[in-house]
Design an enzyme around this catalytic site. Structure first.
Site, short mmCIF file in Angstrom:
data_model
loop_
_atom_site.label_atom_id
_atom_site.label_comp_id
_atom_site.label_asym_id
_atom_site.label_seq_id
_atom_site.Cartn_x
_atom_site.Cartn_y
_atom_site.Cartn_z
N ARG A 129 0.97 -1.29 0.12
CA ARG A 129 0.09 -0.02 0.01
C ARG A 129 0.84 1.30 -0.11
NH1 ARG A 129 -3.04 -3.12 4.16
NH2 ARG A 129 -4.66 -3.93 3.04
N LYS A 151 2.76 11.46 -11.26
CA LYS A 151 1.88 10.78 -12.01
C LYS A 151 2.64 9.56 -12.27
CE LYS A 151 -1.30 13.82 -14.42
NZ LYS A 151 -1.74 14.33 -15.86
N GLU A 193 8.59 18.16 -25.03
CA GLU A 193 7.87 18.43 -23.68
C GLU A 193 8.40 19.82 -22.95
OE1 GLU A 193 5.04 16.91 -22.43
OE2 GLU A 193 5.56 14.84 -22.82
N LYS A 235 6.73 23.28 -13.90
CA LYS A 235 5.68 22.04 -13.35
C LYS A 235 5.64 22.17 -12.10
CE LYS A 235 4.75 17.45 -14.29
NZ LYS A 235 4.80 16.25 -14.78
N GLU A 245 -4.94 17.17 -10.38
CA GLU A 245 -5.60 17.34 -11.91
C GLU A 245 -7.05 17.59 -11.65
OE1 GLU A 245 -3.63 15.97 -15.52
OE2 GLU A 245 -5.47 15.96 -16.44
N ARG A 249 -3.81 21.58 -13.45
CA ARG A 249 -2.82 20.63 -14.23
C ARG A 249 -2.94 20.14 -15.66
NH1 ARG A 249 0.67 16.08 -10.79
NH2 ARG A 249 1.69 15.24 -12.57
N ASN A 253 -1.10 18.86 -20.47
CA ASN A 253 -1.51 17.74 -21.23
C ASN A 253 -1.87 18.39 -22.77
OD1 ASN A 253 -1.19 15.53 -19.61
ND2 ASN A 253 -3.29 15.99 -18.79
N HIS A 256 -1.49 16.18 -25.92
CA HIS A 256 -1.34 14.65 -25.38
C HIS A 256 -2.79 13.94 -25.79
CE1 HIS A 256 1.93 16.05 -23.20
NE2 HIS A 256 2.19 14.95 -22.31
N HIS A 260 -1.81 10.83 -27.53
CA HIS A 260 -1.86 9.78 -26.89
C HIS A 260 -2.91 8.77 -28.17
CE1 HIS A 260 -1.71 10.93 -22.32
NE2 HIS A 260 -0.49 10.65 -23.08
N HIS A 273 6.83 8.82 -27.46
CA HIS A 273 5.64 9.66 -26.72
C HIS A 273 6.01 11.29 -26.98
CE1 HIS A 273 3.06 11.12 -23.58
NE2 HIS A 273 3.97 11.86 -23.05
P1 NAD Z 1 11.67 5.72 -22.27
O1 NAD Z 1 11.65 5.69 -21.19
O2 NAD Z 1 11.32 4.64 -23.19
O3 NAD Z 1 13.13 6.21 -22.71
C1 NAD Z 1 13.63 6.37 -24.00
C2 NAD Z 1 14.76 5.83 -24.53
O4 NAD Z 1 15.96 6.06 -23.96
C3 NAD Z 1 14.76 4.17 -24.14
O5 NAD Z 1 14.96 3.11 -25.01
C4 NAD Z 1 15.73 4.22 -22.73
O6 NAD Z 1 16.07 3.10 -22.52
C5 NAD Z 1 16.71 5.07 -23.36
N1 NAD Z 1 17.52 5.71 -22.38
C6 NAD Z 1 17.20 6.39 -21.08
N2 NAD Z 1 18.10 6.87 -20.56
C7 NAD Z 1 19.12 6.97 -21.63
C8 NAD Z 1 20.47 7.47 -21.46
N3 NAD Z 1 20.95 8.44 -20.57
N4 NAD Z 1 21.39 7.21 -22.70
C9 NAD Z 1 20.89 6.39 -23.44
N5 NAD Z 1 19.66 5.92 -23.64
C10 NAD Z 1 18.91 6.08 -22.64
O7 NAD Z 1 10.91 6.97 -23.07
P2 NAD Z 1 10.86 8.70 -22.26
O8 NAD Z 1 10.81 9.59 -23.42
O9 NAD Z 1 11.77 9.00 -21.18
O10 NAD Z 1 9.46 8.64 -21.44
C11 NAD Z 1 8.26 8.64 -22.02
C12 NAD Z 1 7.24 7.84 -21.01
O11 NAD Z 1 6.98 8.79 -19.98
C13 NAD Z 1 6.02 7.65 -21.80
O12 NAD Z 1 5.52 6.13 -21.38
C14 NAD Z 1 5.06 8.71 -21.33
O13 NAD Z 1 3.87 8.19 -21.04
C15 NAD Z 1 5.59 8.95 -19.89
N6 NAD Z 1 5.38 10.22 -19.18
C16 NAD Z 1 5.02 10.47 -18.25
C17 NAD Z 1 4.72 11.65 -17.51
C18 NAD Z 1 4.22 11.75 -15.96
O14 NAD Z 1 3.86 12.64 -15.65
N7 NAD Z 1 4.33 10.68 -15.20
C19 NAD Z 1 4.73 12.83 -18.32
C20 NAD Z 1 5.25 12.54 -19.65
C21 NAD Z 1 5.64 11.38 -20.07
N1 GLY Z 2 2.77 15.42 -17.97
C1 GLY Z 2 1.56 15.97 -17.42
C2 GLY Z 2 1.37 15.96 -15.91
O1 GLY Z 2 2.44 15.61 -15.49
O2 GLY Z 2 0.43 16.37 -15.55
#
Ligand code: NAD
Ligand code: GLY
Length: 373
Positions: A129, A151, A193, A235, A245, A249, A253, A256, A260, A273
């Protein structure tokens, strides 16, 4: 493994959420620096969750920095990619925690990009939990957005990030040195972003990005430090006012809803993404124009900056028979939708975003216009 350089902390941004407040440390080579973690609560165990790409680059450095703090440090390496942000991989985190007889003080460390961060955070929210976790983002996208704000989620085949929780980390450690190994396509995805914060919140920052986009793509250290810091500040200001949100907040998006749909429609991992969000921002800005809120010159300016960042600005065709209908079907499975009505983040003016519905026919026209080469 990367050659170590001397650690430098550039700045610290605070997320102010009462008892859930935490710092974002932004620096060079801070990931492998024990003092980045020294004031974390004491615990017997830590679990580093990472992936097959990031582990050989940075897991040893993180592990040795944590050695001063935890008696046992386990590392779990998941497969790499958005296509693996699912129940099966999430379960592997729970399996590891149970196999290690991890207790509720065990600290999880998310070492990687947004996929690892979102999944590890969700696992931390669920295990017993709720156990503490730390974000150690290694992509630009994760440093400017996903690691901050709490998130957490996994994808469902029918919708992106549909299963998750709001759960804040204990801290975020952004090591800009990790960006040196990030492929160019991933840097561009992260820039989407960064660019996003301009039209929704801060046009001065947008002007600055226009002037520094080439420096950012060339990994200029000072430019990256400013981009990460300003993105995290914005942020922090937004999340500090609306953690879960219920209103403001949602502006984060921007792009997005369309993005999405692109990700789910093409199959997770086909477009990154950030690429989908970048293209989605062109669509959302075009919708804002059709709604009479911004002029075509601003849409062209945004499109041009995204292009310079190396991002796609023409939407993919998701269905040969009725492309707009397919987008609409996918967009109805959006967390902002209310009673089946899609709500869009649009620009009231450059620098200010609002959330509102739009007529289906107008949205279909925007999709048709934005999916034409
Ligand atoms: P990712 O986590 O897939 O990383 C991108 C690629 O880079 C992967 O292949 C990873 O292994 C590689 N990588 C990571 N660090 C590296 C480094 N330093 N050197 C070499 N390679 C490296 O993608 P991302 O763009 O980081 O994140 C996208 C994800 O984040 C999506 O799933 C999206 O939905 C999510 N997201 C979440 C929020 C949130 O608020 N929680 C906001 C925006 C995006
Ligand atoms: N990436 C959108 C949020 O964190 O709200």
């Amino acid at each position: 493994m990367q050659a170590p350089s001397s650690p430098t902390l550039f700045s610290q941004v605070q997320i102010s959420l009462g008892e859930r407040s935490y710092p974002i440390l932004i620096g060079d080579s801070v990931l492998g620096e024990p003092s980045s973690y020294s004031d974390l609560p004491r615990a017997a165990q830590a679990l580093i969750v990472t992936n097959t790409t990031v582990k050989p680059l940075y897991a040893d450095a993180l592990q040795s920095a944590l050695r001063h703090h935890f008696r046992q440090i386990h590392v779990l390496t998941l497969p790499d990619g958005e296509a693996y942000k699912n129940w099966e991989q999430l379960n592997l985190i729970f399996d590891a925690l149970l196999q290690n007889t991890s207790d509720r003080k065990t600290v999880l460390f998310a070492l990687g990009g947004g996929v690892i961060g979102d999944m590890t955070g969700f696992a931390a929210a669920c295990y017993m939990r709720g156990v503490p976790f730390v974000q150690v983002p290694t992509t630009l996208l994760a440093q400017v957005d996903s690691s901050v704000g709490g998130k957490t989620a996994i994808n469902h085949p029918m919708g992106k990030n549909m299963i998750g929780a709001f759960y804040q980390p204990l801290r975020v450690v952004c090591d800009l040195a990790t960006l040196k190994t990030l492929p160019g396509r991933e840097m561009a995805a992260g820039l989407a972003e960064v660019i996003k914060y301009g039209p929704i919140y801060d046009m001065e920052f947008f002007d600055w990005i226009e002037a520094h986009v080439d420096a950012l793509l060339e990994h200029d250290a000072a430019a990256l430090a400013h981009a990460v810091q300003r993105s995290c500040q914005i942020k922090a200001e937004v999340v500090g006012q609306d953690e879960r949100e219920s209103g403001l907040r949602a502006i984060l998006n921007f792009g997005h809803t369309f993005g999405h749909a692109i990700e789910a429609g093409l199959g997770y991992g086909q477009w990154l993404h950030g690429e989908a969000v970048g293209c989605g921002m062109v669509m959302a800005a075009t919708l804002s124009q059709r709604l009479g809120l911004v002029d075509g010159a601003f849409v062209a300016r945004l499109r041009q900056l995204l292009k310079r960042a190396g991002l796609p600005v023409v939407g993919p065709v998701l269905s040969q028979s009725d492309n707009a209908a397919r987008y609409m079907e996918l967009m109805r499975v959006d967390k902002k939708a209310e009673a089946g009505e899609i709500r869009f983040v649009v620009l009231q003016k450059p620098g200010k975003a609002v959330v509102q519905p739009a007529p289906d026919a107008m949205v279909a026209e925007v999709i048709d216009a934005c999916c034409q080469p």
